[in-house]
Design an enzyme around this catalytic site. Structure first.
Site, PDB file in Angstrom:
ATOM      1  N   CYS B  77       7.368  34.924   6.948  1.00  0.00           N
ATOM      2  CA  CYS B  77       7.752  35.988   6.004  1.00  0.00           C
ATOM      3  C   CYS B  77       6.526  36.561   5.287  1.00  0.00           C
ATOM      4  O   CYS B  77       5.660  37.137   5.937  1.00  0.00           O
ATOM      5  CB  CYS B  77       8.830  35.485   5.045  1.00  0.00           C
ATOM      6  SG  CYS B  77       9.674  36.837   4.178  1.00  0.00           S
ATOM      7  N   HIS B 178      12.917  34.189   9.009  1.00  0.00           N
ATOM      8  CA  HIS B 178      12.915  32.817   8.505  1.00  0.00           C
ATOM      9  C   HIS B 178      13.496  31.872   9.557  1.00  0.00           C
ATOM     10  O   HIS B 178      14.718  31.717   9.616  1.00  0.00           O
ATOM     11  CB  HIS B 178      13.749  32.726   7.225  1.00  0.00           C
ATOM     12  CG  HIS B 178      13.100  33.374   6.051  1.00  0.00           C
ATOM     13  ND1 HIS B 178      12.225  32.712   5.227  1.00  0.00           N
ATOM     14  CD2 HIS B 178      13.173  34.635   5.573  1.00  0.00           C
ATOM     15  CE1 HIS B 178      11.792  33.530   4.277  1.00  0.00           C
ATOM     16  NE2 HIS B 178      12.359  34.704   4.474  1.00  0.00           N
ATOM     17  N   GLU B 180      13.602  28.790   9.456  1.00  0.00           N
ATOM     18  CA  GLU B 180      14.275  27.668   8.760  1.00  0.00           C
ATOM     19  C   GLU B 180      15.678  28.038   8.296  1.00  0.00           C
ATOM     20  O   GLU B 180      16.438  27.176   7.876  1.00  0.00           O
ATOM     21  CB  GLU B 180      13.409  27.199   7.585  1.00  0.00           C
ATOM     22  CG  GLU B 180      13.402  28.083   6.341  1.00  0.00           C
ATOM     23  CD  GLU B 180      12.487  29.314   6.424  1.00  0.00           C
ATOM     24  OE1 GLU B 180      12.012  29.639   7.529  1.00  0.00           O
ATOM     25  OE2 GLU B 180      12.271  29.947   5.368  1.00  0.00           O
TER      26      GLU B 180
END
Lengths: 251, 203
Positions: B77, B178, B180
């Site tokens: 990001c 992202h 994650e």
């Protein structure tokens, strides 16, 4: 193009999932972390955890729950309920939430939206609005739909947007729990008037309602609870259906 | 395997920690040059304003340290954006690993909302980071600024215009999205970064 999002909402009381119909008569629906993980594996795009506990002890339980959710779930999630000040936001984000949602606190003190946007960015700030279509038009309600205000839905949503809200989560109290579809006319007006995403909430009963709110209601996302919790609509089937209707969804 | 996460006061990095823990890795959070240089993998996350986060980086001379890392590095990001030459957000010079400038999204229609927030698909994926990717896959984005497509682009997405969803040069990898928070697809990307042997070779 961003995909239209499907968002199961989990109402939490004392660490357990519950769901009300028209905001009363709560039924229990399972462990919040397990339920969230199951939804994530089925293809939910985000989750919302709403703390409906009033007590101080309940708040602590909820913060612990948010930490467990963050550790176990690999899609974004929003938490709401009992967020009144910047320090509540800080606590929730530190516990691992991606976004927070504020409702009554924002109507009581609209500057809270500016503070959150300036401190953490608009993307974390979801402004939830409970509104009812009355003889005087769409009016906003406080305290989980128990207290009517003078605020009109559209002017309040516009102000929230201008103050830095990242998304509007609009629940129609006329439609919530009735399972006859979302408030698509009001949703479309919100979408046309606002420059931020609008999440439809209240009224999901069958798959067609989701299609209708994405097309007619111009909604960016649709939130539902009981139809998912009680298995009346399965998320994989819902997404296949929406895909077959030409709607861009994540499959 | 030793994984270090660059800790420089730039937003919520715990989602990255949790994602690694789910993969059986217990990462170290650090801003020490020594700790970072000893790690097998370095993750450079980031959320927030480019100028503010760049200032935090420079306070600890992390810009120089990151530029000098030899092991595989993954920016995420704002981490990705700070690895570029310059960002329009706060008009700030960045770390300069990728010779490209970060631009702000300019919507052309009402439906094009900024920040771009949600699930979008990535295509034309290259390098070991996307090993096993055979079709466009959805990943989760939250951003108002973007990196144009360029010679370092290893995945493309399309929002308002086609842009870089991921970058690669030598041992440096970066994603705008992202991983994650991107469900099982994101997990595959993180696993590739951690375990794929070609990542060690910068392929």
């Amino acid at each position: 193009m961003l995909a239209k999002r499907i968002i199961p909402c989990l109402d939490i009381k004392n660490g357990e999932t519950v769901k009300g119909t028209n905001f009363v008569n709560l039924r229990s629906a399972g462990d919040p972390v397990e339920l969230g993980r199951a939804y994530s594996e089925q293809g939910a795009d985000e989750l919302v955890y709403l703390d409906i506990t009033a007590s101080h002890e309940g708040r602590k339980t909820f913060t612990d729950l948010v930490q467990r959710v963050a550790a176990n779930i690999n899609i974004p999630f929003t938490v709401g309920g009992g967020i009144n000040e910047l320090c509540d936001v800080d606590r929730m984000l530190n516990a691992g939430a991606d976004k927070i949602s504020i409702n009554s606190a924002a109507i009581r003190r609209p500057e809270l939206i500016d503070e959150i946007a300036n401190s953490f960015g608009s993307q974390v700030c979801v402004v939830a609005i409970d509104a009812k279509l009355t003889e005087k038009g769409w009016k906003c309600y406080l305290n989980g739909g128990r207290l009517e205000t003078e605020r009109g839905l559209f002017e309040w949503a516009k102000e929230a947007c201008d103050r830095g809200a990242g998304e509007i989560l609009f629940t129609s109290m006329n439609h919530d729990g009735v399972k006859a579809g979302f408030a698509d006319e009001a949703l479309a007006q919100l979408s046309d008037e606002l420059s931020i995403p609008v999440i439809a909430s209240g009224g999901a009963g069958k798959k067609e309602h989701f299609r209708d709110t994405f097309i007619n209601g111009k909604s960016d996302a649709a939130l539902a609870a009981s139809v998912f919790h009680f298995g009346e609509i399965s998320i994989p089937e819902l997404k296949q259906y929406l895909h077959s209707e030409g709607i861009n969804v994540r499959i | 395997m030793k994984v270090a996460i660059v800790d420089y006061n730039a937003g919520n990095i715990y989602s990255v920690v949790h994602a690694l823990k789910r993969l059986g890795i217990d990462p170290v959070l650090t801003n020490s040059a020594e700790e970072l240089s000893k790690a097998d993998r370095v993750i450079f996350p980031g959320q927030g304003h480019a100028r503010t986060t760049m200032t935090s980086l420079k306070e600890h001379r992390l810009d120089e340290i990151i530029r000098g890392l030899k092991q595989p590095v993954l920016g995420i990001c704002v981490g990705q954006q700070l690895m570029c030459r310059h960002s329009e957000e706060g008009d700030v010079d960045c770390v300069g690993i990728f010779d490209v400038d970060v631009k702000r999204f300019c919507p052309t229609r009402h439906e094009e909302k900024v920040p771009c927030m949600g699930w979008n698909d990535i295509k034309n994926t290259k390098t070991a980071l996307f090993s096993g990717f055979e079709k466009p896959e959805f990943v989760y984005f939250v951003h108002s600024y973007y990196v144009p497509t360029c010679q370092w682009t290893i995945a493309e997405s399309d929002y308002i215009l086609p842009y870089s969803a991921a970058l690669h040069k030598d041992n440096f990898y970066a994603t705008q999205f992202h991983p994650e928070k991107s469900g099982s697809v994101g997990e595959r990307i993180l696993k590739n970064f951690l375990n794929n042997n070609d990542i060690e070779k910068g392929l």
